[in-house]
Design a protein around this motif. Structure first.
Motif, PDB file in Angstrom:
ATOM      1  N   UNK A  45      -3.624   2.529   6.755  1.00  0.00           N
ATOM      2  CA  UNK A  45      -4.153   3.787   6.251  1.00  0.00           C
ATOM      3  C   UNK A  45      -5.420   3.335   5.230  1.00  0.00           C
ATOM      4  N   UNK A  46      -5.320   1.727   5.039  1.00  0.00           N
ATOM      5  CA  UNK A  46      -6.180   1.613   4.041  1.00  0.00           C
ATOM      6  C   UNK A  46      -6.736  -0.082   4.344  1.00  0.00           C
ATOM      7  N   UNK A  47      -7.828  -0.408   4.361  1.00  0.00           N
ATOM      8  CA  UNK A  47      -7.912  -1.702   4.226  1.00  0.00           C
ATOM      9  C   UNK A  47      -9.147  -2.378   3.530  1.00  0.00           C
ATOM     10  N   UNK A  48      -9.301  -3.564   2.744  1.00  0.00           N
ATOM     11  CA  UNK A  48     -10.279  -3.781   1.869  1.00  0.00           C
ATOM     12  C   UNK A  48     -10.158  -5.311   1.598  1.00  0.00           C
ATOM     13  N   UNK A  49     -11.175  -6.002   1.064  1.00  0.00           N
ATOM     14  CA  UNK A  49     -11.311  -7.326   0.676  1.00  0.00           C
ATOM     15  C   UNK A  49     -10.454  -7.374  -0.762  1.00  0.00           C
ATOM     16  N   UNK A  50      -9.629  -8.296  -0.709  1.00  0.00           N
ATOM     17  CA  UNK A  50      -8.557  -8.453  -2.305  1.00  0.00           C
ATOM     18  C   UNK A  50      -9.514  -8.463  -3.183  1.00  0.00           C
ATOM     19  N   UNK A  51     -10.772  -9.122  -3.215  1.00  0.00           N
ATOM     20  CA  UNK A  51     -11.213  -9.320  -4.379  1.00  0.00           C
ATOM     21  C   UNK A  51     -12.056  -8.090  -4.989  1.00  0.00           C
ATOM     22  N   UNK A  52     -12.007  -6.766  -4.184  1.00  0.00           N
ATOM     23  CA  UNK A  52     -12.372  -5.571  -4.489  1.00  0.00           C
ATOM     24  C   UNK A  52     -11.572  -4.846  -5.585  1.00  0.00           C
ATOM     25  N   UNK A  53     -10.321  -5.093  -5.360  1.00  0.00           N
ATOM     26  CA  UNK A  53      -9.262  -4.627  -6.265  1.00  0.00           C
ATOM     27  C   UNK A  53      -8.827  -5.540  -7.192  1.00  0.00           C
ATOM     28  N   UNK A  54      -8.358  -4.922  -8.328  1.00  0.00           N
ATOM     29  CA  UNK A  54      -7.311  -5.690  -9.484  1.00  0.00           C
ATOM     30  C   UNK A  54      -5.961  -5.757  -8.772  1.00  0.00           C
ATOM     31  N   UNK A  55      -5.134  -6.473  -9.297  1.00  0.00           N
ATOM     32  CA  UNK A  55      -3.703  -6.274  -8.824  1.00  0.00           C
ATOM     33  C   UNK A  55      -3.076  -4.787  -9.337  1.00  0.00           C
ATOM     34  N   UNK A  56      -3.549  -4.427 -10.486  1.00  0.00           N
ATOM     35  CA  UNK A  56      -3.050  -3.123 -10.924  1.00  0.00           C
ATOM     36  C   UNK A  56      -3.657  -1.820 -10.027  1.00  0.00           C
ATOM     37  N   UNK A  57      -4.999  -1.984  -9.633  1.00  0.00           N
ATOM     38  CA  UNK A  57      -5.376  -1.010  -8.793  1.00  0.00           C
ATOM     39  C   UNK A  57      -4.528  -0.965  -7.523  1.00  0.00           C
ATOM     40  N   UNK A  58      -4.447  -2.132  -7.035  1.00  0.00           N
ATOM     41  CA  UNK A  58      -3.687  -2.277  -5.612  1.00  0.00           C
ATOM     42  C   UNK A  58      -2.199  -1.909  -5.815  1.00  0.00           C
ATOM     43  N   UNK A  59      -1.486  -1.996  -6.890  1.00  0.00           N
ATOM     44  CA  UNK A  59      -0.223  -1.557  -6.978  1.00  0.00           C
ATOM     45  C   UNK A  59      -0.345   0.308  -7.158  1.00  0.00           C
ATOM     46  N   UNK A  60      -1.430   0.629  -7.745  1.00  0.00           N
ATOM     47  CA  UNK A  60      -1.507   1.941  -7.697  1.00  0.00           C
ATOM     48  C   UNK A  60      -1.741   2.660  -6.495  1.00  0.00           C
ATOM     49  N   UNK A  61      -2.737   2.035  -5.794  1.00  0.00           N
ATOM     50  CA  UNK A  61      -3.073   2.553  -4.328  1.00  0.00           C
ATOM     51  C   UNK A  61      -1.925   2.572  -3.468  1.00  0.00           C
ATOM     52  N   UNK A  62      -1.120   1.506  -3.428  1.00  0.00           N
ATOM     53  CA  UNK A  62       0.007   1.126  -2.561  1.00  0.00           C
ATOM     54  C   UNK A  62       1.121   2.173  -2.901  1.00  0.00           C
ATOM     55  N   UNK A  63       1.272   2.595  -4.232  1.00  0.00           N
ATOM     56  CA  UNK A  63       2.406   3.416  -4.638  1.00  0.00           C
ATOM     57  C   UNK A  63       1.838   4.967  -4.242  1.00  0.00           C
ATOM     58  N   UNK A  64       0.630   5.072  -4.343  1.00  0.00           N
ATOM     59  CA  UNK A  64       0.059   6.428  -4.064  1.00  0.00           C
ATOM     60  C   UNK A  64       0.219   6.760  -2.657  1.00  0.00           C
ATOM     61  N   UNK A  65      -0.156   5.779  -1.675  1.00  0.00           N
ATOM     62  CA  UNK A  65       0.241   5.893  -0.497  1.00  0.00           C
ATOM     63  C   UNK A  65       1.595   6.013   0.179  1.00  0.00           C
ATOM     64  N   UNK A  66       2.534   5.399  -0.652  1.00  0.00           N
ATOM     65  CA  UNK A  66       3.941   5.463  -0.354  1.00  0.00           C
ATOM     66  C   UNK A  66       4.388   6.858  -0.609  1.00  0.00           C
ATOM     67  N   UNK A  67       3.945   7.395  -1.871  1.00  0.00           N
ATOM     68  CA  UNK A  67       4.435   8.597  -2.296  1.00  0.00           C
ATOM     69  C   UNK A  67       3.971   9.808  -1.350  1.00  0.00           C
ATOM     70  N   UNK A  68       2.669   9.655  -1.015  1.00  0.00           N
ATOM     71  CA  UNK A  68       2.072  10.653   0.104  1.00  0.00           C
ATOM     72  C   UNK A  68       2.937  10.832   1.292  1.00  0.00           C
TER      73      UNK A  68
END
Lengths: 233, 479
Positions: free
Chosen positions: A210-233
């Motif tokens: 559902x999502x792919x990106x370079x790891x340098x594009x996101x902070x750990x906090x954003x990654x966590x938020x994005x991940x949880x967002x996908x999991x909850x949807x």
């Protein structure tokens, strides 16, 4: 190095993987994140040709793995969640055996050195694997990848169940492999490790990337938020 | 591929040696094999000495029986002994049932004596502990315990995924494991070969089998193929089983079916279809036919009357007293030949039943390699039915020649009606050579066992094909 084109796997009515497209280049560490059943291990198993795709293609070095099973396996090394070795053999004997299968010949000194470089304590090298912890077995797996001079590394939740120290040591080893130009595809639940070690991150849900990106594009906090967002949807 | 095979085989052997259970089971088999060979050797030695001593005594009795009428000598008779062969201590075969000596006299074909089966309880039917039994029944059991988990354990422990991820094919893995198990089991076969060599060294040889060395090599080849079949079957079942427990159950079921159920059921079935007469019935029928003449033949009294007329005409005389020979001797020989004809007729019918039973077992061996190996092992050890029949024929020919010589001497040297007036002596007894026996050559014997040889060939081809082609689509994961 690694490429999936519309890669799909169905078990009857259940779709384990749906039209996956991804590529992992030399020196990349692509981390696949997702809940259990998201299709991460299915992806790894398809690249290993352990299961046949229903549709699409998994290729390594532009070779379809289903058509070039032997050739593609010569290029890769695989470390599962729980690397199982022969408990009646020592770490060194296991390494010697698995290296020999690929036709690579090493002296005992070279193998010992590889095991030490992979972080295995010297006094465990000649002990039977039945006395090894999971982390020690994973280190033998890394030593095997180095000995085989693999250009592709397929890792299926390799740090699951490892203590933080062992997990950290494992990440260090991955970075060493990265510097050698090894293309790594790693399925993991560990967001921190993915952000810390990976060059690219993909989030999978119900068989779909559902999502792919370079790891340098996101902070750990954003990654966590994005991940949880996908999991909850 | 060969280096990979050797590499896998080395690992398998190393692990098997470290797993003490397999080493322990292997040692038990070697000990049982040693005990069986030693017991066979003790029995062989005792029987050989007894036979040699009795044979010598009976020969001396024949030669020094004193002066007597040849027909009395024909009834005094002598004995023929089946020599114990070095290979019979390996596979007892039918020796326990066929007997080792027989009393030879005029008019009668006596039963063979000294059948161990008569002296033992019915448990002997389950098989005495012979080296052949160890190799045919117990060693396959060791193979099952050695190889049932060859693939299932790799699958269950997860090492199979790692192996296949190294580019190993199921085909290479399977053959590497087969090579390892074959090498481990070859130690047991080498032990067998060394034991036979040791027995040779101890002077345990037999002139009765002219081609012992060829037979030993063929036995080695035979058992190598047999053990390979069980190894290949165990590995193939393991590849196709999801769990070790399933593989073990499948293989144990096969073992029980092949080595116990099918042979016993087949023996009962063939006995029901081709029922053998009892020895009493067999003898009664012969005696009845000797009295009345078999159907379609001229009665003995008529044959003798015709013979008398023929002789009177030939020598142009009016009575048997005027003949230049004693007609009683000629008549006696005619009676003997008539008896032989009746005996051959009934024996032929009996043997036809034996052959039909054997034929059934041979056909069944196409479906059961154990039966094929059992038949071939007995044949190569000189303890099978065909060797036994061959021996019986040689003995009967010897008896007939002995009686013929006695009757001839009687006809040529005695006078008609003066039975006690003539006595033959040592010169005549010396003309009868001591009975000696040599088995047919292995090549000749194997001609009776085409189906068994085909069975082993077919099973080998089947299992090699299964291992080569049926694994191509197999994956370490189901799906």
């Amino acid at each position: 190095m690694l490429r999936a084109d519309n890669l799909t796997k169905k078990y009857g009515d259940f779709t384990a993987l749906n039209g996956l497209d991804l590529s992992v280049n030399e020196g990349d560490i692509f981390c696949l994140l997702g809940a259990n059943g998201a299709g991460k291990s299915t992806t790894i198993n398809l690249f290993l040709n352990f299961i046949e795709p229903t549709d699409g293609q998994a290729s390594i070095n532009a070779m379809d793995v289903t058509l070039h099973d032997r050739e593609t396996k010569q290029l890769l090394s695989y470390i599962p969640e729980n690397l199982m070795l022969y408990p009646h053999l020592t770490g060194l004997e296991n390494l010697d055996f698995f290296c020999g299968l690929g036709g690579k010949s090493h002296t005992q000194d070279q193998l010992e050195s590889l095991l030490r470089e992979s972080g295995l304590q010297a006094d465990f090298i000649h002990r039977r694997v039945s006395s090894y912890s999971k982390g020690m077995r994973q280190k033998v797996g890394i030593a095997l990848a180095c000995a085989r001079e693999a250009s592709v590394l397929l890792l299926d939740e390799p740090t699951s169940g490892l203590d933080p120290k062992a997990s950290n040591e494992f990440s260090e080893l991955l970075l060493t492999m990265k510097k050698r130009g090894v293309a790594t595809l790693m399925a993991t639940h560990d967001l921190f490790r993915a952000k810390d070690t990976g060059t690219h991150i993909g989030i999978m849900k119900e068989g779909v990337l559902v999502e792919q990106f370079a790891s340098e594009e996101v902070s750990f906090r954003d990654l966590e938020k994005l991940y949880l967002q996908h999991m909850h949807n | 591929m060969l280096p990979a095979l050797i590499h896998i085989a080395k690992k398998e052997i190393r692990i098997a040696l470290r797993e003490r259970l397999i080493v322990f089971l292997g040692l038990i088999i070697v000990v049982l094999l040693g005990v069986a060979l030693y017991a066979g050797y003790v029995s062989y030695k005792q029987q050989k000495e007894t036979i040699a001593q009795t044979r010598s005594e009976k020969r001396q009795e024949w030669l020094h029986q004193g002066d007597k009428h040849p027909h009395i000598a024909a009834h005094y008779g002598t004995f023929a002994f089946k020599p114990k062969t070095v290979l019979s201590l390996f596979d007892f075969g039918l020796d326990a049932y066929t007997g080792t000596s027989v009393y030879l006299e005029a008019h009668y074909q006596h039963e063979f004596m000294f059948r161990p089966a008569q002296d033992h309880s019915s448990m002997i039917r389950f098989g005495e502990l012979s080296a052949a039994l160890v190799l045919q029944i117990l060693l396959p059991l060791l193979i099952i315990f050695l190889a049932f988990a060859s693939f299932t354990r790799e699958r269950e422990s997860g090492t199979l995924k790692l192996l296949i991820s190294q580019g190993m094919s199921f085909h290479t893995l399977a053959w590497g494991k087969i090579l390892a198990y074959s090498l481990m089991l070859s130690v047991i076969l080498v032990f067998f070969l060394l034991s036979i060599g040791l027995l040779y060294g101890m002077g345990v040889t037999s002139e009765a089998i002219p081609d012992t060395a060829v037979r030993v090599l063929l036995l080695l080849l035979l058992y190598s193929i047999y053990l390979f079949l069980f190894i290949a079957l165990a590995v193939w079942v393991s590849i196709h089983s999801s769990k070790s427990r399933n593989a073990l159950l499948t293989l144990l079921t096969c073992w029980i079916f092949f080595t116990i159920l099918m042979p016993k059921a087949l023996a009962n079935l063939s006995e029901n279809i081709y029922t053998l007469p009892s020895m009493r019935e067999f003898k009664a029928q012969i005696e009845a036919d000797k009295r009345h003449g078999p159907e379609g033949t001229t009665p003995l009294s008529v044959q003798k009357a015709n013979l008398e007329k023929e002789y009177l005409k030939k020598y142009k005389v009016d009575s048997v007293q005027q003949l230049p020979l004693n007609f009683e001797g000629v008549s006696m020989q005619a009676g003997e030949e008539f008896g032989n004809q009746v005996y051959d007729h009934h024996l032929g019918r009996l043997r036809k039943l034996f052959h039909q039973q054997n034929r059934m077992s041979s056909i069944a061996s196409l479906f059961n390699p154990y039966l094929a190996v059992r038949h071939l092992s007995m044949a190569l050890s000189g303890t099978d039915m065909y060797t036994s029949i061959h021996f019986e024929e040689k003995v009967e020919n010897y008896r007939r020649e002995l009686i013929r010589k006695m009757n001839k001497d009687m006809a040529e040297n005695s006078e008609y009606g003066k039975f006690y007036g003539y006595k033959a002596g040592n010169d005549l007894w010396q003309q009868i050579d001591d009975f000696s026996y040599r088995t047919p050559m292995a090549r000749e014997l194997l001609g009776h066992y085409h189906l068994e040889l085909i069975s082993l060939l077919l099973w080998s081809v089947l299992l090699i094909t299964l291992l080569t082609y049926a694994n191509r689509k197999i994956k370490p994961l189901h799906g």
